[in-house]
Design a protein around this motif. Structure first.
Motif, short mmCIF file in Angstrom:
data_model
loop_
_atom_site.label_atom_id
_atom_site.label_comp_id
_atom_site.label_asym_id
_atom_site.label_seq_id
_atom_site.Cartn_x
_atom_site.Cartn_y
_atom_site.Cartn_z
N PRO A 86 0.59 -1.29 0.28
CA PRO A 86 0.10 0.32 0.06
C PRO A 86 0.75 1.59 0.46
N ARG A 87 0.89 2.19 -1.02
CA ARG A 87 1.52 2.90 -0.85
C ARG A 87 0.05 5.09 -1.23
N ILE A 88 0.45 5.51 -1.12
CA ILE A 88 -0.27 6.93 -1.98
C ILE A 88 0.70 7.76 -2.41
N ALA A 89 0.99 8.48 -3.61
CA ALA A 89 1.82 9.76 -3.92
C ALA A 89 0.59 10.70 -3.90
N ARG A 90 1.12 12.21 -3.53
CA ARG A 90 0.13 13.47 -3.99
C ARG A 90 1.78 14.28 -4.76
N LEU A 91 1.12 14.53 -5.91
CA LEU A 91 2.41 15.63 -6.06
C LEU A 91 0.77 17.31 -6.33
N HIS A 92 1.74 18.13 -6.02
CA HIS A 92 0.94 19.05 -6.05
C HIS A 92 1.78 20.55 -6.44
N GLY A 93 0.35 21.38 -7.47
CA GLY A 93 1.56 21.77 -7.93
C GLY A 93 0.11 23.53 -8.99
N THR A 94 1.49 24.18 -9.89
CA THR A 94 0.54 24.66 -10.52
C THR A 94 0.32 24.11 -12.02
N GLY A 95 -0.40 23.74 -13.03
CA GLY A 95 -0.38 23.47 -13.99
C GLY A 95 -0.51 24.29 -15.45
N SER A 96 0.42 23.84 -16.42
CA SER A 96 -0.35 24.78 -18.04
C SER A 96 -1.19 23.63 -18.84
N THR A 127 4.82 21.87 -6.59
CA THR A 127 5.65 22.40 -5.47
C THR A 127 5.79 21.46 -4.03
N ARG A 128 4.90 20.28 -3.82
CA ARG A 128 4.94 19.72 -2.83
C ARG A 128 5.03 18.22 -3.45
N ILE A 129 5.40 17.52 -3.09
CA ILE A 129 5.78 16.33 -3.08
C ILE A 129 5.26 15.30 -2.13
N SER A 130 4.85 14.10 -1.78
CA SER A 130 4.23 14.02 -0.18
C SER A 130 3.71 12.50 -0.69
N ASP A 131 3.96 11.32 0.21
CA ASP A 131 3.34 10.06 0.32
C ASP A 131 2.50 9.57 1.60
N SER A 132 1.73 8.90 2.02
CA SER A 132 1.04 8.47 2.94
C SER A 132 1.02 6.74 2.64
N CYS A 133 0.44 6.09 3.71
CA CYS A 133 0.67 4.74 3.80
C CYS A 133 -0.88 4.04 2.92
N GLY A 134 -1.78 4.49 2.98
CA GLY A 134 -2.82 3.69 1.70
C GLY A 134 -3.13 3.05 2.20
N TRP A 135 -3.21 2.90 3.37
CA TRP A 135 -3.46 0.70 3.79
C TRP A 135 -5.04 1.18 3.87
N GLY A 136 -5.78 2.27 3.51
CA GLY A 136 -7.26 1.82 3.35
C GLY A 136 -7.73 2.20 1.93
N VAL A 137 -6.71 1.40 0.68
CA VAL A 137 -6.90 1.19 -0.16
C VAL A 137 -7.21 -0.33 -0.79
N PRO A 138 -8.00 -0.48 -1.49
CA PRO A 138 -8.33 -2.22 -1.91
C PRO A 138 -7.09 -2.41 -2.31
N MET A 139 -6.61 -3.80 -2.57
CA MET A 139 -5.97 -4.40 -3.55
C MET A 139 -6.99 -5.03 -4.38
N MET A 140 -6.41 -4.98 -6.12
CA MET A 140 -7.21 -5.06 -6.82
C MET A 140 -6.08 -5.36 -7.86
N GLU A 141 -6.33 -6.24 -8.85
CA GLU A 141 -5.72 -6.48 -9.97
C GLU A 141 -5.83 -5.87 -11.46
N MET A 142 -5.41 -5.54 -12.17
CA MET A 142 -5.11 -4.63 -13.37
C MET A 142 -6.52 -6.06 -14.53
N ALA A 143 -7.34 -5.51 -14.84
CA ALA A 143 -7.39 -6.72 -16.24
C ALA A 143 -7.00 -6.04 -17.40
N GLY A 144 -7.29 -4.69 -17.82
CA GLY A 144 -7.08 -3.76 -18.94
C GLY A 144 -7.08 -3.08 -18.81
N GLU A 145 -6.81 -2.47 -19.94
CA GLU A 145 -7.50 -1.26 -20.21
C GLU A 145 -8.43 -1.09 -21.86
#
Length: 181
Positions: A86-96, A127-145
């Motif tokens: 489990p992991r979550i990462a957030r990238l905050h910033g200014t878009g163009s 402008t800001r890069i952070s991560d957090s535990c992600g313990w609340g995110v379920p485990m899933m398998e990628m079936a395709g796009e």
């Protein structure tokens, strides 16, 4: 509690680029405007540097991300791991927003498979890069796009996509200017 990073290092870059889905959060400046969170996927995301990222923006039924970025630039990208670590990462910033003919558009689009649904490139100066535990995110398998962006654009053709964007992407749900710009 999560960790704040100074830059997108090689380890974080590798992890981010391995995620098959990520989310873009934006909001207009007006207090009664709607916050928008859009899921993204496909091979469309690029880490351009230690504090710069970008993605190929496909034609969709709305234009909130582009309209909000044009309004105020504020954006938050969230990546979540759905596998056993489990992991979550957030990238905050200014878009163009970059359009065909812009060097940034060309640079990012050429890094990814061509798609006739491509309407723009969005870059973010992080402008800001952070991560957090992600313990609340379920485990899933990628079936395709789904290949619906491509099939929809191919069915409409170039002129049909121009018309679609003019009709469906001209303004956001809050009435902000969208696409074309």
């Amino acid at each position: 509690m999560g960790k704040v990073f100074e830059r997108i290092d090689d380890s974080l870059k590798t992890w981010i680029q391995a995620q098959p889905m990520w989310f873009v959060g934006t909001a207009p400046l007006q207090s009664d405007g709607h916050v928008n969170v859009s899921p993204r996927g496909h091979d469309s995301f690029s880490v351009l540097g230690e504090r710069r990222v970008a993605w190929v923006d496909y034609t969709g039924s709305g234009v909130e991300t582009i309209a909000h970025i044009r309004d105020n630039g504020r954006v938050c990208l969230m990546f979540a791991s759905f596998d056993s670590r489990p992991r979550i990462a957030r990238l905050h910033g200014t878009g163009s927003v970059w359009l065909p003919g812009d060097a940034m558009f060309h640079d990012v689009v050429t890094r990814h498979p061509a798609n006739p649904s491509t309407r723009a490139v969005v870059s973010v100066d992080v402008t800001r890069i952070s991560d957090s535990c992600g313990w609340g995110v379920p485990m899933m398998e990628m079936a395709g796009e789904h290949d619906l962006f491509r099939r929809h654009a191919e069915k409409k053709g170039v002129d049909g996509m121009v018309t679609y964007r003019a009709e469906r992407n001209a303004v956001s749900i809050d009435g902000l200017p969208g696409f074309p710009m």
